[in-house]
Design an enzyme around this catalytic site. Sequence first.
Site, short mmCIF file in Angstrom:
data_model
loop_
_atom_site.label_atom_id
_atom_site.label_comp_id
_atom_site.label_asym_id
_atom_site.label_seq_id
_atom_site.Cartn_x
_atom_site.Cartn_y
_atom_site.Cartn_z
N ARG A 181 -0.68 8.54 9.11
CA ARG A 181 -1.82 9.14 9.82
C ARG A 181 -1.43 9.58 11.24
NH1 ARG A 181 -7.37 10.06 9.19
NH2 ARG A 181 -7.66 9.01 7.20
N GLU A 206 -9.30 -5.17 7.03
CA GLU A 206 -9.01 -4.33 5.87
C GLU A 206 -8.00 -5.04 4.98
OE1 GLU A 206 -8.10 -0.14 6.51
OE2 GLU A 206 -7.13 -0.01 4.55
N GLU A 264 -14.57 6.44 13.22
CA GLU A 264 -13.33 6.43 14.00
C GLU A 264 -13.16 7.57 15.01
OE1 GLU A 264 -11.10 6.07 10.22
OE2 GLU A 264 -9.99 4.55 11.29
N1 LUZ Z 1 -7.20 2.79 5.76
C1 LUZ Z 1 -6.44 3.21 4.72
C2 LUZ Z 1 -7.59 3.63 6.72
O1 LUZ Z 1 -6.08 2.40 3.88
N2 LUZ Z 1 -6.10 4.50 4.64
C3 LUZ Z 1 -6.46 5.41 5.57
O2 LUZ Z 1 -6.12 6.59 5.45
C4 LUZ Z 1 -7.23 4.97 6.66
N3 LUZ Z 1 -7.59 5.81 7.62
C5 LUZ Z 1 -8.29 5.36 8.64
C6 LUZ Z 1 -8.65 4.03 8.69
N4 LUZ Z 1 -8.31 3.17 7.75
MO1 MOS Z 2 -10.01 1.09 9.16
S1 MOS Z 2 -8.81 1.31 10.77
O1 MOS Z 2 -9.98 -0.35 8.39
O2 MOS Z 2 -11.00 2.30 8.86
#
Ligand code: LUZ
Ligand code: MOS
Length: 750
Positions: free
Chosen positions: A304, A226, A706
């Site tokens: 989160r 990400e 997830e």
């Molecule tokens: N990535 C993000 C995530 O940038 N914001 C989120 O709220 C999130 N939640 C789950 C997985 N990736």
């Molecule tokens: Mo994510 S933990 O890149 O949805």
Amino acid sequence: MKNIDSFTHVRGESLFVDDLICRQDALIGLCFDSPKAHGKIISVDYTKAEALEGVERIFTYKDVLGENQIGGIIPDEPLWAENEVHFWGQPIAFIVAKTDAIAKKARALITIEIEELPIITTAKEAKEKGSFINAPRSFNLGETATAFANCDFVFEGETFSNGQEHLYLETQGCYVVPQENGSIKITSSTQGPTQVQKIAARVLGISMHKIEVDVIRLGGGFGGKEDQATPWAVMAAVAVQHLNKPVKYMLNRHDDMRMTGKRHPYASSFKIGLTKDLKIKAFEAEFLQNSGAAADLSPAIAERTLFHATNSYFIPNVKTTVYSCKTNLPPNTAFRGFGGPQGMFVIESAIAKAADALAIDKSKIQEANLLEENNEFSYGQIAKEVQAKKTWFSAKEKFELEKLQKEVKVFNKENQVYKKGISLMPIAFGISFTNTSMNHARALIHIYQDGSVGVSTGAVEMGQSVNTKMLQVAQDILGISANKLKIETTNTTRVANTSPSAASSTADLNGKAVEMACNSLIKRLTKVAAKMLLSSEEKIHFKKDFIFVEREKSELTWNALIAQAMLERVSLSENAHYATPIINFDKTKEKGHPFAYHVYGTAITTVTVDCIRGIYEIENVKIVHDFGKSMNIGIDTGQVEGALVQGIGWMTMEEISYSEEGKLLSNSLSTYKIPDIFSSPKTIETIPLETDGNEMAIRKSKAVGEPPLMYGIGVYFAIQQAVKEFNPNYKIKFHAPFTPEKVVMGLYEK
Ligand code: LUZ
Ligand code: MOS
């Protein structure tokens, strides 16, 4: 629809970054990284490496024409270290050479002198020393202090959950090619093409429109790509900017494991208060997140954790606080669940502690506190279309829990050396990026004049089959056969300003945009068809490559319609933008409605522990999962199974280990174990909960990436129960992963 990648996958024909044919003059990149976890760089000697035949050039921060800064949420991370290093594996320089072998040889010839500084590797130590990424955050509901005073039982405890290596099959990598006039094309294995484009523009000091990022597909991401696919692509882009030749960089497994961040380890403490009828009246938790040496996504992940700190339970008085602790580890990052699993492990531990002290089954407390319609989460959102009880009770009933429990009891009576344990694990996971502004996506559809269709979105395919879902949506609305549809690569010049493919939301956000674009096209085409069929627009239907009028014999083919539309100069392309409605969050109050909806489910897990050797087998996991109305049950069940096994790995066997000097010890597949087929559950049964689905989900088919990871938490507590069964003196602990070594120690604890 069958997974559109299955054919090329099984034939080994699917293209990944490393499969691209490089230009003849392409060079190979390799990162030189810090051999110490913290210190001042006194000197680096590149002369021997630079003199090596075949080395083109070695790049450092001095070659950055824009900003030497890759931080996203907080600008606190240089692309290449300047005067200090903050973690073992921090990039310092980038070697560009004719071959990989030469680059490696050159790397070994670089010498560095570092004046070492004290290091911190644990979150607890960071907290004691006041080393933080940002200010702590707290969510509050009700009034815990008075609530605890009115409780019959109050328990406190501590927990630890370790990190987790992403171990995507395809390591990080990129291929960067110079174009005309200073433009650059980057092919990257990234979940966030726009993130790569934006940071590359910042570091190179050029505009975003000069950088095109293209993503074919990823060999797995799991959150590890990400944010952390970015630095490698940007390093190669800097080299391309200077050399005007293509540069490819694929990390090998050791380099990838050493230099990239992982799931965040958490050290937490809790206090839980219950009444005699097992209602949880108050809950407090303090989470210490081991963020590593820079912010990366840590603040969002910490947030989160707070969102999911009460899992699928209603607790009227809650006070939770999270600290993002700065340590000398590689910056930890997104990993499937994004802080949610770490939060949920703590509330489950608190419930287990209470159950153990009260000598009752943990599931009694879980069952007494399941979320109900219109309950309030600690962040102010009112729970709607709640499926917590429905999944719980239908799991109990469909899988005959009482019978399973009886079998375990009988087995444990009859066996001395083997003991079984059984646990229930409910989940509730909020769907949407918690950062409201990220919840939007675009799609671009071209109908070509021969009737074939190309679909572009911002979604990145990483094995989750989102591309199949995108084509399913288009097929459904356009009413054409699958062979007329093609998904294009994810490309920033076709679909701009994308959010990363993350948060389980990719199919929802991009799918809704595809839906909107297709509906607009149908609207236009209906006008043309009505004219051709001499009918009114309301009576026109699109189905299976034909356009027909209800209750009349007249019909025409899709291809004939498209040809006519072309003649009449009707636009056959459409671009749509979708932004999730309703959601909001006010960080100054820590209240709002951050999630479009929640996903629920319940897993029942049975394990058998070998009480001589401490090893265990997972007999079965039986799940009732809330898919909404699944648009592809094969794909969705695959996501449940994969996430479950990944969660089990995190809870049982994946043990990240750093030395006191901050060096990663578990740096290869001989020292870091993930579940293989033998350590996966012998059987996994997934039953879809029957519901009408949710309007905010794509085609009412809920997000699935997830949430099921957290079913894996159930395994921890099933094993613990079996250990306790063998050794009544065992004092329950909450220290994941529950490796066979820890199980042996528990079995023979005095
Ligand atoms: N990535 C993000 C995530 O940038 N914001 C989120 O709220 C999130 N939640 C789950 C997985 N990736
Ligand atoms: Mo994510 S933990 O890149 O949805």
